[in-house]
Structure formats: C-alpha cells, structure tokens
Write a protein that holds these residues in place. Structure first.
Motif, PDB file in Angstrom:
ATOM      1  N   LEU A 180      -4.757  -4.505  -1.073  1.00  0.00           N
ATOM      2  CA  LEU A 180      -4.744  -3.047  -1.182  1.00  0.00           C
ATOM      3  C   LEU A 180      -6.071  -2.444  -0.751  1.00  0.00           C
ATOM      4  O   LEU A 180      -6.110  -1.419  -0.060  1.00  0.00           O
ATOM      5  CB  LEU A 180      -4.416  -2.632  -2.621  1.00  0.00           C
ATOM      6  CG  LEU A 180      -2.959  -2.821  -3.044  1.00  0.00           C
ATOM      7  CD1 LEU A 180      -2.813  -2.592  -4.545  1.00  0.00           C
ATOM      8  CD2 LEU A 180      -2.046  -1.891  -2.274  1.00  0.00           C
ATOM      9  N   ARG A 193     -10.826  -3.510  -4.923  1.00  0.00           N
ATOM     10  CA  ARG A 193     -10.188  -2.228  -4.604  1.00  0.00           C
ATOM     11  C   ARG A 193     -11.197  -1.178  -4.153  1.00  0.00           C
ATOM     12  O   ARG A 193     -10.822  -0.082  -3.755  1.00  0.00           O
ATOM     13  CB  ARG A 193      -9.426  -1.693  -5.830  1.00  0.00           C
ATOM     14  CG  ARG A 193      -8.249  -2.505  -6.288  1.00  0.00           C
ATOM     15  CD  ARG A 193      -7.125  -2.585  -5.287  1.00  0.00           C
ATOM     16  NE  ARG A 193      -6.522  -1.302  -4.965  1.00  0.00           N
ATOM     17  CZ  ARG A 193      -5.514  -0.744  -5.633  1.00  0.00           C
ATOM     18  NH1 ARG A 193      -5.005  -1.359  -6.683  1.00  0.00           N
ATOM     19  NH2 ARG A 193      -4.995   0.394  -5.262  1.00  0.00           N
ATOM     20  N   GLU A 211      -6.113   0.218   2.291  1.00  0.00           N
ATOM     21  CA  GLU A 211      -6.492   1.588   1.948  1.00  0.00           C
ATOM     22  C   GLU A 211      -7.801   2.015   2.589  1.00  0.00           C
ATOM     23  O   GLU A 211      -8.043   3.204   2.778  1.00  0.00           O
ATOM     24  CB  GLU A 211      -6.568   1.728   0.421  1.00  0.00           C
ATOM     25  CG  GLU A 211      -5.192   1.662  -0.240  1.00  0.00           C
ATOM     26  CD  GLU A 211      -5.269   1.530  -1.753  1.00  0.00           C
ATOM     27  OE1 GLU A 211      -6.388   1.309  -2.279  1.00  0.00           O
ATOM     28  OE2 GLU A 211      -4.218   1.633  -2.409  1.00  0.00           O
ATOM     29  N   GLN A 232      -7.211   6.876  -7.122  1.00  0.00           N
ATOM     30  CA  GLN A 232      -7.576   7.614  -5.916  1.00  0.00           C
ATOM     31  C   GLN A 232      -8.730   8.582  -6.183  1.00  0.00           C
ATOM     32  O   GLN A 232      -9.613   8.755  -5.340  1.00  0.00           O
ATOM     33  CB  GLN A 232      -6.351   8.381  -5.385  1.00  0.00           C
ATOM     34  CG  GLN A 232      -5.197   7.483  -4.952  1.00  0.00           C
ATOM     35  CD  GLN A 232      -5.623   6.428  -3.951  1.00  0.00           C
ATOM     36  OE1 GLN A 232      -6.275   6.721  -2.956  1.00  0.00           O
ATOM     37  NE2 GLN A 232      -5.263   5.174  -4.209  1.00  0.00           N
ATOM     38  N   MET A 236       1.108   4.330  -2.833  1.00  0.00           N
ATOM     39  CA  MET A 236       0.997   5.748  -2.520  1.00  0.00           C
ATOM     40  C   MET A 236       2.211   6.526  -3.029  1.00  0.00           C
ATOM     41  O   MET A 236       2.090   7.586  -3.652  1.00  0.00           O
ATOM     42  CB  MET A 236       0.862   5.946  -1.011  1.00  0.00           C
ATOM     43  CG  MET A 236       0.699   7.400  -0.589  1.00  0.00           C
ATOM     44  SD  MET A 236       0.826   7.634   1.192  1.00  0.00           S
ATOM     45  CE  MET A 236       2.597   7.446   1.428  1.00  0.00           C
ATOM     46  N   ALA A 244       0.827  -1.210   0.000  1.00  0.00           N
ATOM     47  CA  ALA A 244       0.000   0.000   0.000  1.00  0.00           C
ATOM     48  C   ALA A 244       0.859   1.258   0.000  1.00  0.00           C
ATOM     49  O   ALA A 244       0.535   2.250  -0.667  1.00  0.00           O
ATOM     50  CB  ALA A 244      -0.933  -0.007   1.208  1.00  0.00           C
ATOM     51  N   MET A 295      -4.509   7.154   4.107  1.00  0.00           N
ATOM     52  CA  MET A 295      -3.347   7.334   3.238  1.00  0.00           C
ATOM     53  C   MET A 295      -3.067   8.809   2.957  1.00  0.00           C
ATOM     54  O   MET A 295      -1.906   9.212   2.824  1.00  0.00           O
ATOM     55  CB  MET A 295      -3.554   6.581   1.915  1.00  0.00           C
ATOM     56  CG  MET A 295      -3.840   5.086   2.073  1.00  0.00           C
ATOM     57  SD  MET A 295      -2.595   4.185   3.019  1.00  0.00           S
ATOM     58  CE  MET A 295      -1.232   4.174   1.858  1.00  0.00           C
TER      59      MET A 295
END
Length: 707
Positions: free
Chosen positions: A354, A418, A358, A389, A38, A34, A363
């Motif tokens: 992930l 996700r 997340e 994102q 990022m 993760a 994050m």
C-alpha cells in the motif's frame, strides 16, 4: 443556482472500476488492494466481483482475502460470475454472449446490494493471453465499468514499455473502453524518471508508473506453506510474513552447508537431518551468519522427539519450521514455481504494498474522477482510512518511549511502511536493534535515542529544572529524571524535537501522562485534561467522554470535558451533537448528581453558545429517535447525538466497555484532550492495530496543534 454538470463527466464519475492485467503476473492484486482502501473510505458498502474463478471446491484466494480484510458481508457465490469449467464449456460451444450474460446477471445482483462494486479480471492461467485481455475488455464494457489495465514493466527498457503501451491504447480503442488510468508496474527504478517525463505528455488518460520492489515480488513463508499444504512445527504467525529470497537444498555436511547460507534463505532438507536442522536453528543466535527465512523438512519425516522438544523450548523463533510429505527434489521444484500472493494475515507485506502504490499513484485524482457524492455513513474502516490519509497529508514526528516492546516495534514497522509518520524509539539502541533483527522487521532507518546517553539529556534536564524549580526541584534530580523514557519523550515534545508521544503498552497511565501534566500542561481555557473514545459502530462513529481519566468531575470540569470532546469530534470530521448524560431526562429528575449535569450544561452554553449541546438526558433518549420524540420532542440532540458525556468515570468506563463487548463496536482510544501538545496513553492490553490507530490520531492532533 448550481452550475450544470457535463453529462459525460457525471456518467464517468458514477461508473465502477474493472482492474485487469494485460498479461500474466502483472501485479494487479496490489493495485486492487490500494483501490479497495480508497473506496472503503469514500464509497459506502463495497462489493467485489471476479468474472471467472478456477474450477474446483477450493475457494478463490483473492475473494477470500478481500472478504476477510474488508469484512464484506456477502455470500461467496455472489462475488464471482462463473467457474472456469463452465466458461470453457460455453466458449467451446460458441456461446460467448451467454457467458457474458451470466457474468452481467451476477454483477447486477451484487450491485443491487452495494453502493460500489470493484471488479477484478481473470488470472491468465490458461489459454492465450491476448484473447484473455479481449475477454476482460468486453466484460468491462458489458458491465459499464471504467477499465484500469495493469502492464508489467519488469525486464523491459523504456522503448519496449512505450511500444507495449501503444499496443494497449490501440486495443482499448478497438474495444471502445472508457479508461480510468493505466498502471505500469515493476519498472526498473533507474529508468522510471525518464519514463515519467515522456508519459507526462500522455493526454488520453493518466498513466502511472510503479517502481520494482524485489521483496514484494518474492513469495512469503505463508505463500509457500499454503501452496504446499505444509505442517507447521512452530506457532509464531508473524514468521509466515517473511519473504523468501532464495531456497537452498541442504544435502551436504554442516560445514559446507553453512558456507552457502544467505539472508532470506528457505532451507529445504530431509526431516531426519538433525544436523542441518540444529545448524539452521543456531544461525538465529549467531551474529556471524545471516538470518534465514524458514526451514522446510521433506520426505514425511518429522524431527526426532528430542529435536522437536528443542524447537518447542526455543519459544517464538523469527522463522518458521514446517514439513511436507514429498521428497526433497519434488519439494524444491514445487517451491521454485510458487509466486508471491497477498494473504490477509501478512500485515507487513500489505503495508509495504500500500505504501508503494499510494506514493506513486495520485489517489486523490482517481477519487475525484470516480465520486460525485460522498456517503453519509461512517464505518470503522472508512474512519480508519480517513485518519490515515489525513495523517499522511502532513507527516508528524511521533516519539514512542517503549522502544523495545514487541507490539510497539511491529506497529512502528507498519506505520513506516505506509509512510504515515516519522518515528523515534526510546531505549537502549543495541537492545532495540537486536530485537528488530531477531523479529526480522524492516526498521533499519528508524531513529533510536537512548535517554541515558543522549546529548540532549542536559538540555532537557535544564528545561525541566527551570519549569519545576518553584517545586524545589534541583538540577541533579531533573538530570536523573531525564533517564526515564516518559520524561525524556515529554521533553522532546515540549522543546519541539517531536510533535506527539504515544506510550502505555508497558507503563501505567500515571507514568505516561504525569510528565505531561507537569511540563506540557493544559491549553488556554481548559481547566482539565480528559479523554474520549471513538466508538466505531457498524455505520457511524460516536464519541464517548470521559471514560479513562477523571473519576468524579465537578460541574465546571464536566462542562470543559464536553467542550473539549465537541472540539475533538469536529477535529475528526464528526459533527458534534453533545448529549450530557444522567439518570433522568429533562426536568424529570432531582438530586445532586443530575443537578451537577444541569449546572454543567449551563456553564457549557455560556462558554460555547455555538455548540449543539443538551442535557441532562438518559442514554436511550440520546440514541433512539423513538424515545427522543416522547421524552424530548423538538430536540436537536436527542435521538441523534454523536458526542456522549458521562457524569463520572464509573459510568463512562463501564458503558463504553459494555457497548464494545455487546455490539462488537471498535473502541479507539483513550484519546487525551486538553493538553497543549498531544500525548496519548495506550492500554497495557493493546494490540498492534490499537497502537497504529493511536499514533495516527496523535499525528492528526499534532497537525491541529500547529494551526
């Protein structure tokens, strides 16, 4: 005048991260994953370092995984400090500082090549775990990294977890570590809310908790095949991603064996047990028995040629059949000791991991703590990360008309794991559910609508009839059309039952977008629907249009394409500098084709004087600053164009494919622009990642449509 920045804060923001477990099997790999995701989006060129790896000729699994997934162009030897045999020798001779100097030297050499380095602590495979944490804490300090310790919360009540956290805080204080955050992994979901309530009062540093997810803690068939060096008798790589929840040694008769079969079993049996092999294969076709995860044949005994022929003739089984040389007892013992590990081909497990991290770690908070300056580069991975994102920030509802197509189902699983979008699949529900089961996908809760039997069909037929009755369409024709998945999906968007649609993996472009032309129609001010490709180069993303829809646009249409492409670029955080391309630059050429481009430039300027747009110019003048200085000195576009508008489809389509194939660029698209609501077309040769990217782009277009 800029306000002063606290020097301590600036120092912390510029530091790199050191992830380490506090004990064995902490699950630090998924946290690392993760953090890499990022950093790829915000930190430029990334380096990865392990202070110590295991001795031997075999390469470190984690370094190999990170290198492959994130395309790190770094020598393998640059990504570790030293091997365990050298470290043990130095420690035995009381050269502790010398060991740290070796690691520090490798770290600094790597840092000189990279914008950011993520460090991953040692694996607690040998020796005292308390000493190993002390070692990692010292390494983090010597490298001036922020510590991110990962605690294991499994099989502990909240009091035990809090006591372990208190001990960890004491150790961190003793070592004078700067801490980015502490992660408590694999916490019982039933106790996590109460634990978070207590941890909300933690002030030293953020403490995040991640719930236990059994499937992430189970090894996959790929893990087992790699650990045992198994020979594969089936070829479907997707089967390697299936989790093994149990293993069963099948040494009994078939009727007794079948009584013990459970979902997710790895069946271990001698290779000459044709009866067990055939029974295992038949469970795939039977609704009365659960789906096994794999079949492991032991004793260096391959199935007979007739059985192997039978396996080959079954096509892609949803589980793997593999073999090893060891006997059944030894093999079962080895399997029992194999732990879950991530590998680069396991897209499902990576997506699941992930999505879990997340959704439980802030994050954005971590990123703000780390970064004080964003890179101006835009790599393909950075571009994809930013898109993901943005799509997750406000989830949209995307309809996928080709619901029974394998690639669509695999992409849908990744998107849902996700937690990027809400998805509706169109098609026969029984057929789709059967495919989901046979492919062992995690799509239990996905929405499925059969247009033929849907209660929405009459409503959609009436809406289509009202919109098209001026074309002499009758209601019965409209009702028949609503059985078509493309028309049904388009009406879902038109009437607000979904936000966007992606199709074309099976259907033609015309079949995908014709309903949109009839129903959704173009935005106010747009005379034409066109397309762009995002061309992801090594360090930047360019926009090419139109490369897929309009064969020979006139000057007005070309101007509209340029304006739409500029707006699309800005929508995806690409500053538009628009080059209107032709075979000549400036005033040097004459002819009908170049005159059309000149006229289009004037129209675009009159309609959108705010745009930085120039033309006509040749491609080399648009991209090469040296050529630009000669051909168009003083230009705001030449040499630095980000949006390229081709004069016709022939030029655009051939150019994007030539650039894609010759430079290795990733082409994302085509992305349709100019419609009131987003509909996007896939290539019939599209891959699963292509579908995932197109759905994410469609979701962002839907977000912008709402604005």
């Amino acid at each position: 005048m800029n306000s002063p920045v606290d020097s301590k804060q600036a120092s912390l923001i510029s530091q790199n991260i050191y992830i380490t477990g506090t004990d064995r099997n902490s699950g630090k790999s998924i946290i690392m994953l993760a953090m890499m995701e990022m950093l790829i989006g915000h930190a430029g060129k990334i380096g990865f370092l392990r202070p110590i790896i295991q001795a031997g000729d075999k390469k470190d699994d984690l370094i190999e995984f990170v290198t492959h997934r994130y395309q790190l162009e770094l020598p393998y030897e640059a990504m570790y400090g030293c091997k365990s045999d050298q470290a043990k020798e130095l420690l035995a001779s009381e050269q502790y500082d010398e060991l740290h100097k070796i690691i520090l030297a490798k770290y600094r050499a790597l840092k000189a090549q990279c914008d950011y380095v993520l460090c991953m602590g040692s694996d607690y495979r040998h020796g005292d775990s308390m000493f190993e944490f002390d070692f990692n804490a010292d390494v983090a300090n010597n490298l001036n990294c922020l510590m991110m310790p990962i605690m294991q919360g499994a099989d502990q009540d909240n009091l035990q977890i809090l006591n372990n956290l208190a001990r960890l805080k004491h150790d961190l204080h003793e070592h004078d570590n700067d801490v980015l955050a502490v992660i408590i992994n694999s916490v019982n979901p039933k106790q996590i809310e109460a634990l978070r309530e207590i941890l909300n009062h933690q002030t030293d540093f953020p403490v995040y908790t991640i719930p236990a997810v059994p499937s992430l803690e189970k090894p996959t068939i790929g893990n087992i095949a790699l650990a045992l060096g198994a020979k594969m008798f089936t070829s479907d790589l997707n089967a390697l991603g299936r989790e093994v929840y149990h293993y069963k040694v099948a040494a009994m008769l078939v009727p007794d064996f079948l009584d013990y079969v459970q979902s997710g079993d790895l069946i271990i049996t001698p290779g000459d047990r044709a009866d067990i092999i055939l029974a295992s294969l038949l469970t795939y076709h039977s609704t009365n028995y659960p789906q096994i995860s794999g079949l492991l044949l032991t004793g260096h005994q391959e199935p007979g040629p007739q059985v192997k022929s039978l396996i080959d003739g079954l096509g892609d089984l949803p589980f793997a059949v593999m073999g090893v040389d060891s006997d059944t007892f030894t093999t079962a013992l080895q399997v029992s000791q194999i732990t879950a590990r991530l590998h680069s081909q396991d897209d499902r497990k990576i997506a699941k991991a992930l999505g879990l991290v997340e959704s439980n770690i802030n994050m954005n908070e971590l990123r703000q703590s780390l970064m004080n300056k964003l890179t101006h580069k835009m790599t393909p991975l950075m571009f994809e990360y930013d898109l993901l994102q943005r799509a997750k920030a406000k989830k949209q509802h995307i309809v996928l008309p080709e619901g029974s197509e394998d690639r669509i189902l695999r992409a849908a699983e990744i998107l849902l794991l996700r937690d990027v979008v809400k998805i509706t699949l169109l098609g026969n529900e029984a057929e789709i559910r059967q495919k989901i089961q046979s492919m062992a996908l995690k799509l239990k809760d996905v929405d499925i609508i059969d247009p033929i039997t849907s209660e929405l069909r009459p409503l959609f037929a009436q809406a289509y009839y009202e919109a098209r009755k001026h074309k002499n369409i009758i209601y019965d024709t409209a009702f028949d059309l609503m059985a078509d998945v493309s028309y049904f999906g388009t009406l879902m968007i038109h009437l607000g039952f979904a936000d966007g649609m992606v199709s074309g993996a099976v259907h033609s472009t015309q079949h995908t977008i014709r309903p949109a032309f009839e129903i959704i129609k173009t935005k106010p001010g747009a005379s034409i629907v066109s397309s762009v490709f995002f061309m992801c180069m090594e360090d930047r993303v360019l926009v090419y249009g139109d490369c897929a829809v309009n064969p020979n646009p006139n000057a007005q249409e070309l101007a509209d394409i340029a304006i739409s492409a500029a707006d699309t670029a800005r929508m995806f955080n690409i500053e538009p500098r628009v080059a209107m391309l032709s075979y000549s630059t400036g005033d040097s050429g004459k002819g009908e084709a170049v005159d059309k481009v000149r006229k289009a430039v004037k129209i675009a300027h009159s309609q959108r004087p705010d745009l930085i747009l120039e033309g006509p110019m040749q491609y080399d003048a648009a991209v090469d600053s040296g050529v630009a200085k000669t051909k168009l000195p003083g230009s705001k576009v030449a040499g630095q164009a980000s949006v390229f508008i081709f004069p016709d489809l022939n030029t655009g389509n051939n150019t994007y494919k030539a650039v894609q194939r010759s430079s290795g660029a990733i082409a994302v698209g085509p992305v349709l622009q100019g419609l009131n609501k987003p509909v996007n077309d896939l290539s019939r040769g599209c891959s699963v990642p292509d579908i995932v990217n197109t759905v994410i782009i469609t979701a962002i277009q839907a977000q912008e449509s709402e604005k």
